[in-house]
Motif scaffolding. Structure first.
Motif, PDB file in Angstrom:
ATOM      1  N   UNK A   1       0.829  -1.210   0.000  1.00  0.00           N
ATOM      2  CA  UNK A   1       0.000   0.000   0.000  1.00  0.00           C
ATOM      3  C   UNK A   1       0.862   1.257   0.000  1.00  0.00           C
ATOM      4  N   UNK A   2       2.023   1.183   0.625  1.00  0.00           N
ATOM      5  CA  UNK A   2       2.925   2.337   0.660  1.00  0.00           C
ATOM      6  C   UNK A   2       3.949   2.286  -0.479  1.00  0.00           C
ATOM      7  N   UNK A   3       3.732   1.402  -1.440  1.00  0.00           N
ATOM      8  CA  UNK A   3       4.627   1.290  -2.585  1.00  0.00           C
ATOM      9  C   UNK A   3       5.514   0.068  -2.500  1.00  0.00           C
ATOM     10  N   UNK A   4       5.734  -0.579  -3.627  1.00  0.00           N
ATOM     11  CA  UNK A   4       6.530  -1.818  -3.626  1.00  0.00           C
ATOM     12  C   UNK A   4       7.972  -1.567  -3.222  1.00  0.00           C
ATOM     13  N   UNK A   5       8.462  -0.346  -3.410  1.00  0.00           N
ATOM     14  CA  UNK A   5       9.832  -0.037  -2.997  1.00  0.00           C
ATOM     15  C   UNK A   5       9.949   0.082  -1.485  1.00  0.00           C
ATOM     16  N   UNK A   6       8.815   0.056  -0.772  1.00  0.00           N
ATOM     17  CA  UNK A   6       8.808   0.188   0.688  1.00  0.00           C
ATOM     18  C   UNK A   6       8.831  -1.167   1.391  1.00  0.00           C
ATOM     19  N   UNK A   7       9.005  -2.245   0.634  1.00  0.00           N
ATOM     20  CA  UNK A   7       8.829  -3.567   1.232  1.00  0.00           C
ATOM     21  C   UNK A   7      10.018  -4.039   2.067  1.00  0.00           C
ATOM     22  N   UNK A   8      11.160  -3.373   1.960  1.00  0.00           N
ATOM     23  CA  UNK A   8      12.301  -3.776   2.773  1.00  0.00           C
ATOM     24  C   UNK A   8      11.994  -3.829   4.254  1.00  0.00           C
ATOM     25  N   UNK A   9      11.408  -2.771   4.834  1.00  0.00           N
ATOM     26  CA  UNK A   9      11.049  -2.838   6.258  1.00  0.00           C
ATOM     27  C   UNK A   9      10.065  -3.965   6.557  1.00  0.00           C
ATOM     28  N   UNK A  10       9.109  -4.217   5.651  1.00  0.00           N
ATOM     29  CA  UNK A  10       8.162  -5.298   5.880  1.00  0.00           C
ATOM     30  C   UNK A  10       8.869  -6.644   5.932  1.00  0.00           C
ATOM     31  N   UNK A  11       9.803  -6.890   5.029  1.00  0.00           N
ATOM     32  CA  UNK A  11      10.512  -8.173   5.025  1.00  0.00           C
ATOM     33  C   UNK A  11      11.139  -8.450   6.387  1.00  0.00           C
ATOM     34  N   UNK A  12      11.737  -7.418   6.972  1.00  0.00           N
ATOM     35  CA  UNK A  12      12.370  -7.599   8.283  1.00  0.00           C
ATOM     36  C   UNK A  12      11.313  -7.897   9.345  1.00  0.00           C
ATOM     37  N   UNK A  13      10.217  -7.153   9.341  1.00  0.00           N
ATOM     38  CA  UNK A  13       9.162  -7.396  10.323  1.00  0.00           C
ATOM     39  C   UNK A  13       8.588  -8.804  10.187  1.00  0.00           C
ATOM     40  N   UNK A  14       8.465  -9.295   8.977  1.00  0.00           N
ATOM     41  CA  UNK A  14       7.936 -10.651   8.784  1.00  0.00           C
ATOM     42  C   UNK A  14       8.855 -11.684   9.428  1.00  0.00           C
ATOM     43  N   UNK A  15      10.147 -11.560   9.223  1.00  0.00           N
ATOM     44  CA  UNK A  15      11.088 -12.496   9.839  1.00  0.00           C
ATOM     45  C   UNK A  15      11.074 -12.367  11.358  1.00  0.00           C
ATOM     46  N   UNK A  16      11.001 -11.128  11.832  1.00  0.00           N
ATOM     47  CA  UNK A  16      10.926 -10.917  13.275  1.00  0.00           C
ATOM     48  C   UNK A  16       9.667 -11.539  13.865  1.00  0.00           C
ATOM     49  N   UNK A  17       8.557 -11.440  13.153  1.00  0.00           N
ATOM     50  CA  UNK A  17       7.294 -12.023  13.621  1.00  0.00           C
ATOM     51  C   UNK A  17       7.430 -13.531  13.803  1.00  0.00           C
ATOM     52  N   UNK A  18       7.996 -14.216  12.807  1.00  0.00           N
ATOM     53  CA  UNK A  18       8.109 -15.674  12.911  1.00  0.00           C
ATOM     54  C   UNK A  18       9.164 -16.088  13.943  1.00  0.00           C
ATOM     55  N   UNK A  19      10.195 -15.277  14.118  1.00  0.00           N
ATOM     56  CA  UNK A  19      11.143 -15.548  15.202  1.00  0.00           C
ATOM     57  C   UNK A  19      10.456 -15.437  16.556  1.00  0.00           C
ATOM     58  N   UNK A  20       9.715 -14.350  16.761  1.00  0.00           N
ATOM     59  CA  UNK A  20       9.016 -14.148  18.034  1.00  0.00           C
ATOM     60  C   UNK A  20       7.974 -15.230  18.272  1.00  0.00           C
ATOM     61  N   UNK A  21       7.346 -15.698  17.200  1.00  0.00           N
ATOM     62  CA  UNK A  21       6.376 -16.785  17.324  1.00  0.00           C
ATOM     63  C   UNK A  21       7.050 -18.068  17.805  1.00  0.00           C
ATOM     64  N   UNK A  22       8.174 -18.414  17.174  1.00  0.00           N
ATOM     65  CA  UNK A  22       8.878 -19.632  17.565  1.00  0.00           C
ATOM     66  C   UNK A  22       9.383 -19.541  19.005  1.00  0.00           C
ATOM     67  N   UNK A  23       9.950 -18.384  19.366  1.00  0.00           N
ATOM     68  CA  UNK A  23      10.451 -18.225  20.729  1.00  0.00           C
ATOM     69  C   UNK A  23       9.310 -18.218  21.737  1.00  0.00           C
ATOM     70  N   UNK A  24       8.202 -17.560  21.391  1.00  0.00           N
ATOM     71  CA  UNK A  24       7.077 -17.458  22.319  1.00  0.00           C
ATOM     72  C   UNK A  24       6.407 -18.771  22.600  1.00  0.00           C
ATOM     73  N   UNK A  25       6.494 -19.706  21.671  1.00  0.00           N
ATOM     74  CA  UNK A  25       5.856 -21.005  21.859  1.00  0.00           C
ATOM     75  C   UNK A  25       6.524 -21.805  22.977  1.00  0.00           C
ATOM     76  N   UNK A  26       7.752 -21.455  23.327  1.00  0.00           N
ATOM     77  CA  UNK A  26       8.509 -22.195  24.323  1.00  0.00           C
ATOM     78  C   UNK A  26       8.509 -21.506  25.691  1.00  0.00           C
ATOM     79  N   UNK A  27       7.899 -20.331  25.785  1.00  0.00           N
ATOM     80  CA  UNK A  27       7.950 -19.566  27.041  1.00  0.00           C
ATOM     81  C   UNK A  27       6.758 -19.867  27.931  1.00  0.00           C
TER      82      UNK A  27
END
Length: 366
Positions: A340-366
């Motif tokens: 929505x903010x432009x395809x050139x803006x996807x770099x920050x999203x890529x990082x957030x997506x990886x962070x989300x799945x990392x936090x999900x994996x870590x949170x499942x064990x807490x």
């Protein structure tokens, strides 16, 4: 378990304009640990909040949710073989000018992205009308990226060919096949091609059409092909994608009455295990039958750093994803309209997506 960091990350991503909205869910098998929707489905001309009924453009996640599942169902019922070559489905005229070996490319090669077929042809630029034979010829005669089986080249064109194959062997449209064979059995009542609802995310201010895209598929080729394509075109809300994630986590079982479906299996265990097997070890990407797989060596992955080798799922260009941990069955769904903010803006999203799945994996064990 603690999934608050996942939710906090998404809120932060919205504040930082990595994406305007996020629909998310985390679970294991039939247990949903957390789910919710935040942010706006559109920001222009005025903010409109997203909710659980909001339809997200799945983009290439459509390959998994629709085209792949229909293909697997047709393999199960004896209509197709993974070893069937393109020459079985396309005419000599459509194959005219095809590079050496292309007629022998199989459905297996299309599904594992090892066909060598070009990743992209701008069909809307090279032809006036989306006639099947012209589309097939344009793709089949395109220059190869490599010999079949030599390397993984993610190819939307291969999946557009696969859609044509599915329609030719059944005499039915992909939209019909997806509804009858996939969406209805899995209780995905609101999932569709070509949505008529106004409760749909806005994607990009199109550089080609000059307007914010809302109500039709973001992908240019899929839009040119009428909104129903093998590579993109499916729209879905969060709860329908939860049902799909449950099926994937249980390795082919129907979600069950609590999710609005019958009991039993959607895909046989043999079929599902074949689909999530790594057929491309040692190549640039790990690929199953339509599934993206997390590679066995440390490498940048949309599924983050912590989930198991062989974790399976798929992403979509608009900012959608679904992944299931191959060892535990932990699953996550993340739907956004990051473009929505432009395809050139996807770099920050890529990082957030990886962070989300990392936090999900870590949170499942807490």
């Amino acid at each position: 378990m603690n999934f608050k960091p996942c939710v906090d990350l998404l809120r932060q991503g919205i504040v930082e304009h990595a994406f305007p909205s996020a629909a998310y869910a985390i679970g294991s098998g039939r247990t949903v640990y957390v789910s919710g929707v935040m942010g706006d489905r559109t920001c222009v001309p005025a903010p409109e909040p997203a909710d659980r009924a909001t339809l997200y453009d799945l983009a290439s996640l459509s390959k998994l949710v629709s085209t792949t599942m229909v293909t697997l169902k047709l393999v199960e019922n004896g209509t197709l073989l993974l070893t069937d070559p393109l020459s079985r489905f396309f005419t000599p005229a459509e194959l005219e000018g095809a590079p050496e070996g292309r007629p022998d490319v199989t459905i297996f090669r299309l599904m594992t992205h090892t066909s060598g077929i070009t990743p992209g042809v701008a069909l809307w630029k090279v032809m006036d009308k989306p006639e099947d034979s012209a589309v097939a010829h344009a793709i089949l005669s395109s220059a190869p990226y490599c010999r079949p089986g030599e390397q993984v080249y993610y190819s939307c064109m291969g999946y557009i060919l696969l859609k044509l194959i599915l329609e030719r062997v059944t005499g039915q449209s992909l939209a019909y096949l997806a509804r009858r064979l996939v969406f209805d059995p899995l209780g995905m009542a609101a999932t569709c091609y070509k949505p008529i609802s106004d409760n749909v995310v806005t994607t990009e201010l199109s550089p080609y059409w000059g307007y914010y895209i809302k109500g039709h598929v973001h992908d240019e080729n899929a839009h040119f092909l009428g909104g129903v394509s093998g590579n993109a075109g499916v729209f879905a809300p969060l709860d329908d994608m939860i049902n799909f994630a449950v099926m994937c986590s249980t390795r082919g079982e129907l979600p069950g009455p609590e999710f609005g479906t019958g009991s039993g299996r959607f895909l046989s265990r043999y079929t599902f295990e074949a689909a999530v097997r790594d057929y491309t070890p040692g190549l640039d990407e790990s690929r199953g039958l339509g599934f993206q797989l997390k590679p066995p060596v440390p490498r940048l992955s949309a599924a983050g750093d912590l989930m198991s080798y062989g974790t399976y799922g798929h992403t979509g260009y608009t900012g959608t994803s679904l992944y299931v941990d191959s060892e535990t069955g932990l699953w996550g769904v993340l739907l956004t309209n990051a473009v929505h903010f432009g395809r050139e803006n996807k770099g920050p999203f890529f990082r957030y997506r990886r962070l989300f799945y990392n936090a999900m994996a870590a949170g499942a064990e807490l």
